[in-house]
Write a protein that holds these residues in place. Structure first.
Motif, PDB file in Angstrom:
ATOM      1  N   TYR A   1       0.832  -1.208   0.000  1.00  0.00           N
ATOM      2  CA  TYR A   1       0.000   0.000   0.000  1.00  0.00           C
ATOM      3  C   TYR A   1       0.866   1.257   0.000  1.00  0.00           C
ATOM      4  O   TYR A   1       0.625   2.190  -0.768  1.00  0.00           O
ATOM      5  CB  TYR A   1      -0.902  -0.032   1.226  1.00  0.00           C
TER       6      TYR A   1
ATOM      7  N   TYR B   1       0.562   3.314  -3.373  1.00  0.00           N
ATOM      8  CA  TYR B   1      -0.332   4.455  -3.192  1.00  0.00           C
ATOM      9  C   TYR B   1       0.381   5.673  -2.610  1.00  0.00           C
ATOM     10  O   TYR B   1       0.550   6.688  -3.265  1.00  0.00           O
ATOM     11  CB  TYR B   1      -1.506   4.070  -2.287  1.00  0.00           C
TER      12      TYR B   1
ATOM     13  N   TRP C   1      -0.748  -0.498 -10.405  1.00  0.00           N
ATOM     14  CA  TRP C   1      -1.588   0.395  -9.592  1.00  0.00           C
ATOM     15  C   TRP C   1      -3.057   0.088  -9.835  1.00  0.00           C
ATOM     16  O   TRP C   1      -3.840  -0.068  -8.885  1.00  0.00           O
ATOM     17  CB  TRP C   1      -1.292   1.852  -9.953  1.00  0.00           C
TER      18      TRP C   1
ATOM     19  N   PHE D   1      -5.620  -1.689  -7.101  1.00  0.00           N
ATOM     20  CA  PHE D   1      -6.739  -0.857  -6.674  1.00  0.00           C
ATOM     21  C   PHE D   1      -8.061  -1.588  -6.901  1.00  0.00           C
ATOM     22  O   PHE D   1      -8.946  -1.587  -6.033  1.00  0.00           O
ATOM     23  CB  PHE D   1      -6.721   0.463  -7.447  1.00  0.00           C
ATOM     24  N   MET D   2      -8.231  -2.208  -8.050  1.00  0.00           N
ATOM     25  CA  MET D   2      -9.459  -2.932  -8.348  1.00  0.00           C
ATOM     26  C   MET D   2      -9.610  -4.159  -7.457  1.00  0.00           C
ATOM     27  O   MET D   2     -10.682  -4.405  -6.896  1.00  0.00           O
ATOM     28  CB  MET D   2      -9.483  -3.362  -9.821  1.00  0.00           C
TER      29      MET D   2
ATOM     30  N   SER E   1      -8.345  -4.655  -4.540  1.00  0.00           N
ATOM     31  CA  SER E   1      -8.588  -4.213  -3.177  1.00  0.00           C
ATOM     32  C   SER E   1     -10.045  -3.824  -2.983  1.00  0.00           C
ATOM     33  O   SER E   1     -10.673  -4.170  -1.979  1.00  0.00           O
ATOM     34  CB  SER E   1      -7.677  -3.027  -2.847  1.00  0.00           C
ATOM     35  N   GLY E   2     -10.596  -3.125  -3.967  1.00  0.00           N
ATOM     36  CA  GLY E   2     -11.997  -2.737  -3.873  1.00  0.00           C
ATOM     37  C   GLY E   2     -12.928  -3.933  -3.894  1.00  0.00           C
ATOM     38  O   GLY E   2     -13.876  -4.019  -3.110  1.00  0.00           O
TER      39      GLY E   2
ATOM     40  N   LEU F   1      -7.563  -0.851   2.054  1.00  0.00           N
ATOM     41  CA  LEU F   1      -6.591  -0.041   1.322  1.00  0.00           C
ATOM     42  C   LEU F   1      -7.265   1.068   0.529  1.00  0.00           C
ATOM     43  O   LEU F   1      -6.850   2.227   0.573  1.00  0.00           O
ATOM     44  CB  LEU F   1      -5.774  -0.916   0.371  1.00  0.00           C
ATOM     45  N   ASN F   2      -8.295   0.724  -0.224  1.00  0.00           N
ATOM     46  CA  ASN F   2      -8.973   1.726  -1.046  1.00  0.00           C
ATOM     47  C   ASN F   2      -9.569   2.836  -0.195  1.00  0.00           C
ATOM     48  O   ASN F   2      -9.435   4.018  -0.520  1.00  0.00           O
ATOM     49  CB  ASN F   2     -10.096   1.088  -1.871  1.00  0.00           C
ATOM     50  N   HIS F   3     -10.228   2.447   0.902  1.00  0.00           N
ATOM     51  CA  HIS F   3     -10.880   3.438   1.752  1.00  0.00           C
ATOM     52  C   HIS F   3      -9.859   4.411   2.332  1.00  0.00           C
ATOM     53  O   HIS F   3     -10.079   5.620   2.359  1.00  0.00           O
ATOM     54  CB  HIS F   3     -11.653   2.740   2.869  1.00  0.00           C
TER      55      HIS F   3
ATOM     56  N   TYR G   1      -6.855   5.083   1.108  1.00  0.00           N
ATOM     57  CA  TYR G   1      -6.259   5.887   0.043  1.00  0.00           C
ATOM     58  C   TYR G   1      -7.207   6.994  -0.401  1.00  0.00           C
ATOM     59  O   TYR G   1      -6.812   8.158  -0.539  1.00  0.00           O
ATOM     60  CB  TYR G   1      -5.898   4.997  -1.142  1.00  0.00           C
ATOM     61  N   LEU G   2      -8.472   6.649  -0.630  1.00  0.00           N
ATOM     62  CA  LEU G   2      -9.424   7.642  -1.107  1.00  0.00           C
ATOM     63  C   LEU G   2      -9.698   8.710  -0.045  1.00  0.00           C
ATOM     64  O   LEU G   2      -9.895   9.880  -0.375  1.00  0.00           O
ATOM     65  CB  LEU G   2     -10.720   6.961  -1.536  1.00  0.00           C
TER      66      LEU G   2
END
Length: 214
Positions: free
Chosen positions: A76, A80, A119, A123-124, A126-127, A133-135, A137-138
Motif C-alpha cells: 500500500y 499508493y 496500480w 486498486f481494483m 482491493s476494492g 486499502l482503497n478506503h 487511500y481515497l
C-alpha cells in the motif's frame, strides 16, 4: 588454461547468493515482487506462492513481514502513498497561476504515476475484496488533494450553483477511468491521454463559469 569452466549456479549456490542480500535490499526485493504478484493474482494470493516466485523460503519472508497484512501494508505504501507528492497541495492552491494550469499540471503528473498495470489492478482487487486499502487511500486523497481543489473551484465559481465534493469526484473519476479502460478492461487508451485530461478539466471549469485565465 587453469581448468576452471563457466557454469550456472546450482540451486543451493543461487539460494546462498540470495541470502547474502543486505536486509534493506532484501526487503525492497520482497515488496517489489509482492506488488507484481498481488497485481496479477489479487490480494488473496498466498505468501507461500510469493516466496516461491522470489526463490526464498516462506519463513524468510516472515522474517521481514510478521504477517501477510504487514506485507500488504508495505505494498500500500509503495503503490499508493509513495506516489502522492507532498508538494501537490501547495501547487494546487497557488493562486498566482490560473486554476486550469494547476489542474492540468497535477493530473498530467498524477496520471503518469497511476496509469500503469500494477496500480490499477491492485486498486481494483482491493476494492473487490472490500479491503481497507482503497478506503484509506481515497480518504487521504480526498483530504490532501480533492478538498483543496473544491475550495479553489468555489473561490472562482460564477453563478448560483456552487461545487461540492461530488463534482470533484466526478472530475477525478473520469480522468482515472482512462487508466481503468486500458489496464482493467483492456481497451485501447485515447490516442492522446493529455488531450483527454484537458477536455475533462475544461468541461469541469466551464460548468462553473470559470475561464481558462481565472
Amino acid at each position: 588454461m587453469d581448468g576452471r569452466t563457466d557454469r550456472a549456479q546450482t540451486p543451493a549456490e543461487d539460494a546462498a547468493t540470495r541470502r547474502r542480500l543486505p536486509p534493506e535490499e532484501r526487503r525492497q526485493q520482497i515488496v517489489d515482487e509482492a506488488v507484481r504478484f498481488f497485481a496479477e493474482v489479487g490480494l488473496d494470493g498466498k505468501t507461500r506462492d510469493l516466496a516461491k516466485r522470489l526463490g526464498v523460503t516462506q519463513s524468510l519472508l516472515f522474517n521481514y513481514f510478521a504477517t501477510k497484512d504487514d506485507l500488504i501494508e508495505a505494498v500500500y505504501e509503495k503503490v499508493y502513498l509513495d506516489r502522492l507528492s507532498p508538494g501537490w497541495p501547495d501547487r494546487l492552491t497557488d493562486r498566482s497561476l490560473p486554476l486550469r494550469v494547476r489542474l492540468l499540471a497535477f493530473y498530467t503528473e498524477y496520471s503518469a504515476l497511476i496509469f500503469e498495470r500494477e496500480w490499477m489492478r491492485i486498486f481494483m482487487f482491493s476494492g473487490l475484496a472490500g479491503a481497507a486499502l482503497n478506503h484509506r487511500y481515497l480518504k487521504h486523497l480526498g483530504e490532501v488533494i480533492l478538498r483543496p481543489v473544491l475550495a479553489e473551484t468555489a473561490a472562482l465559481a460564477r453563478g448560483a450553483r456552487q461545487p461540492d465534493m461530488e463534482d470533484i469526484w466526478n472530475l477525478h473519476g473520469g480522468i482515472v477511468y482512462v487508466g481503468i479502460r486500458q489496464h482493467i478492461y483492456r481497451m485501447p487508451p485515447p490516442d492522446d491521454p493529455d488531450a483527454a485530461i484537458a477536455r475533462a478539466v475544461d468541461k469541469y471549469l466551464s460548468y462553473f463559469g470559470i475561464r481558462p485565465e481565472d
